[in-house]
Design an enzyme around this catalytic site. Structure first.
Site, PDB file in Angstrom:
ATOM      1  N   ASP A  61      46.913  31.186  32.434  1.00 27.57           N
ATOM      2  CA  ASP A  61      46.505  31.780  33.710  1.00 27.57           C
ATOM      3  C   ASP A  61      46.799  30.905  34.956  1.00 27.57           C
ATOM      4  OD1 ASP A  61      45.382  33.811  32.124  1.00 27.57           O
ATOM      5  OD2 ASP A  61      43.181  33.131  32.265  1.00 27.57           O
ATOM      6  N   ASP A 106      42.611  46.321  29.766  1.00 30.08           N
ATOM      7  CA  ASP A 106      41.286  45.802  29.400  1.00 30.08           C
ATOM      8  C   ASP A 106      40.258  46.722  29.046  1.00 30.08           C
ATOM      9  OD1 ASP A 106      42.616  43.470  30.396  1.00 30.08           O
ATOM     10  OD2 ASP A 106      41.913  43.504  32.373  1.00 30.08           O
TER      11      ASP A 106
END
Lengths: 253, 201
Positions: free
Chosen positions: A11, A130
C-alpha cells in the site's frame, strides 16, 4: 504445471509504503522500490502496488515509483488505486506496469473495463472487487471507495459480469476479513472462483501460512495476495512457498 | 553487435531493454524501419491482439525489414505476440494472415475448466537442445500471460512445450530464429539467462 502465485501487496501513500514496514536491512524501508527489490530477491511471483493517495496531484510520484520498480525487478507488476480513464491505464502501462487494477471506476462505468481491455488486451486489466457479507449472510455485496460505499451489487454476479466485459483477472478482497489475521473469506473466494473462467487472486485476512494454503485449496484461488505477513516479516516469501510446496501445492521455488 | 527491439505501439518494451541491460547488453528500441534493417539481433516483443499487431507492423512499414532480417538468418527473438505472428494465420477476432514463416495456426485454449488467460509461472519441457537454453534446466519456470498459442505443423521447430490442461508449444526455433510464448523479461533469473544466451548467438 502452472504454479499458484504468491503476491505481496504494497500500500503506497504519497510515494511511501504505509503500514510501518519493518525491513531491518533496508536503508529506507518506506521506499516502495527498495521493498520491491527485497520481494524480488525472496522470489515473489508478482508484485501489487495499491495507491491509496487521496489527491491526484501525487499521481506523478506513483508513476515515478512504477518506473523505478519496473527498472529494478523482472516480475510482473500490477498497479491499482484511482484508475478512472483509459488514459490512466495507458499512462500506468507506459510507466512499466504490466497490469492495471480497476475498482470503483468499474462500478461507475462498466464500459470502461470493456474499452480498456479492448485497447490494451484482457491480460492487462484486473478488476478489483471489495466484497462484504450481507447482513442476512446470504450473499456478498460489492463496496467501493475503499469499502465505504455499498453498491447493492452481488459480488459473485459482478465478477462474472466483469469477465464478460473483458477483465483478465479478478482481485477479490473480503472487507470483513481485511486487516484481521484470521484468514481469507474462503466461502466468498470459492464462490467467485467457481463462477468465473478467469484467474482470481484471493485477498484480505492472511495471518498465517495455513491461510495461504486454505486460499488455494478450499478457496480454489489461482493466486494469493498478502500484505502484513510479508511487510512485518512474520514470514518471508520463501518460507511461504516452502510451506505450500511441503503441503503439495505447486509453487515456483 | 546491435540488438534492436521493435516498437510497434504494443506493450512494455522498456522491460525487455532492461532485461538485456541486466544480462550486460545494450539495445535500441525503435519503430524506424531503417534502424530495424541495421539490427544484428532483432527482438519482437508484444502483448495484445494478433490482428492489431500485424496491422501496426504494416502501417509502420516494419513487416519487410523484419522479414528480410529473418531471411538473412540474423538472430530473431519473438516474445509472446512476436512468436504468434511468425505463423501462417491468427484466429483472434477472425482469421488474419501472419508472416507465414512457420506453417501453422495461432489458436485459443479450449473452453473447458481451464482459466483463460493462462497467467502465471509455468514450466517448460525441453524438446530439443539449443544454445538459447544453455544453463536453463528442464522444468524451469517462466512467466506466461496469454489466451492464444501457436500450433506449428512441423514438429521439428518445437523447442519446448508447457503443460496447461495438455501440452502446448511454448517456444520454437528454426535456424537462428527463436520465439517464446513466455516472457523472459518477466522471468527473473531464468529469463535473464535466456536473454543473455540470445545476445551471445
Amino acid at each position: 504445471m502452472l504454479a499458484k502465485r504468491i503476491i505481496p501487496c504494497l500500500d503506497v501513500k504519497g510515494g511511501r509504503v504505509v503500514k510501518g514496514v519493518a525491513f531491518v536491512d533496508l536503508k529506507d524501508a518506506g521506499d516502495p522500490v527498495e521493498v520491491a527489490k527485497v520481494y524480488e530477491a525472496q522470489g515473489a511471483d508478482e508484485l501489487c502496488f495499491l495507491d491509496i493517495t487521496a489527491s491526484s496531484d501525487e499521481r506523478e510520484i506513483l508513476l515515478d515509483i512504477v518506473r523505478h520498480t519496473a527498472d529494478e525487478v523482472s516480475m510482473p507488476v500490477t498497479v491499482g488505486g484511482g484508475v478512472r480513464t483509459v488514459e490512466d491505464v495507458q499512462i500506468l502501462l507506459s510507466a512499466g506496469a504490466d497490469k492495471v487494477s480497476i475498482n470503483t471506476a468499474a462500478v461507475n462505468r462498466p464500459e470502461f473495463v470493456r474499452d480498456a481491455s479492448r485497447q490494451f488486451g484482457s491480460s492487462t486489466i484486473v478488476v478489483a472487487i471489495d466484497a462484504k457479507r450481507s447482513p442476512d449472510q446470504a450473499h456478498w455485496e460489492v463496496y467501493t471507495h475503499g469499502g465505504r460505499n455499498a453498491t447493492g451489487l452481488d459480488a459473485v454476479e459482478w465478477a462474472a459480469k466483469m469477465e464478460a466485459y473483458g477483465a483478465g483477472e479478478i482481485l477479490l478482497t473480503s472487507m470483513d476479513q481485511d486487516g484481521k489475521t484470521t484468514g481469507y473469506d474462503l466461502e466468498l473466494t470459492r464462490a467467485v472462483c467457481e463462477h468465473v473462467r478467469i484467474p482470481v487472486i484471493a485477498s484480505g485476512g492472511v495471518g498465517t501460512l495455513e491461510h495461504l494454503y486454505e486460499g488455494v485449496t478450499t478457496g480454489k484461488a489461482d493466486a494469493v495476495l498478502a500484505a502484513s505477513i510479508f511487510h512485518y516479516q512474520t514470514y518471508s516469501i520463501q518460507e511461504a512457498k516452502h510451506y505450500l510446496a511441503k503441503r503439495g501445492i505447486p509453487v515456483r521455488l | 553487435m546491435n540488438i534492436v527491439i521493435v516498437d510497434y505501439g504494443s506493450g512494455n518494451l522498456r522491460s525487455v531493454q532492461r532485461g538485456f541491460e541486466r544480462a550486460g547488453f545494450s539495445s535500441t528500441i525503435t519503430r524506424d524501419p531503417n534502424v530495424v534493417a541495421e539490427a544484428t539481433h532483432l527482438v519482437v516483443p508484444g502483448v495484445g491482439a494478433f490482428a492489431d499487431c500485424m496491422d501496426n507492423l504494416e502501417k509502420l512499414q516494419l513487416l519487410s525489414p523484419i522479414r528480410e532480417s529473418i531471411q538473412a538468418e540474423k538472430p530473431y527473438l519473438g516474445i509472446c505476440l512476436g512468436l504468434q505472428i511468425l505463423f501462417t494465420e491468427g484466429t483472434e477476432f477472425g482469421s488474419k494472415p501472419g508472416l507465414g514463416i512457420l506453417p501453422g495456426q495461432v489458436v485459443r485454449f479450449p473452453k473447458n475448466d481451464l482459466k483463460v488467460p493462462h497467467m502465471g509461472w509455468n514450466q517448460i519441457q525441453i524438446k530439443k537442445e539449443h544454445p538459447l537454453l544453455k544453463g536453463i534446466p528442464d522444468d524451469s519456470y517462466f512467466y506466461f500471460v496469454h489466451s492464444y498459442y501457436g500450433a506449428p505443423k512441423d514438429p521439428a521447430c518445437v523447442m519446448t512445450t508447457t503443460d496447461y490442461g495438455e501440452p502446448f508449444v511454448s517456444s520454437v526455433s528454426k535456424g537462428r530464429l527463436f520465439a517464446c510464448q513466455f516472457h523472459p523479461e518477466k522471468s527473473q533469473h531464468m529469463g535473464r539467462q535466456l536473454l543473455e544466451n540470445f545476445a551471445r548467438l
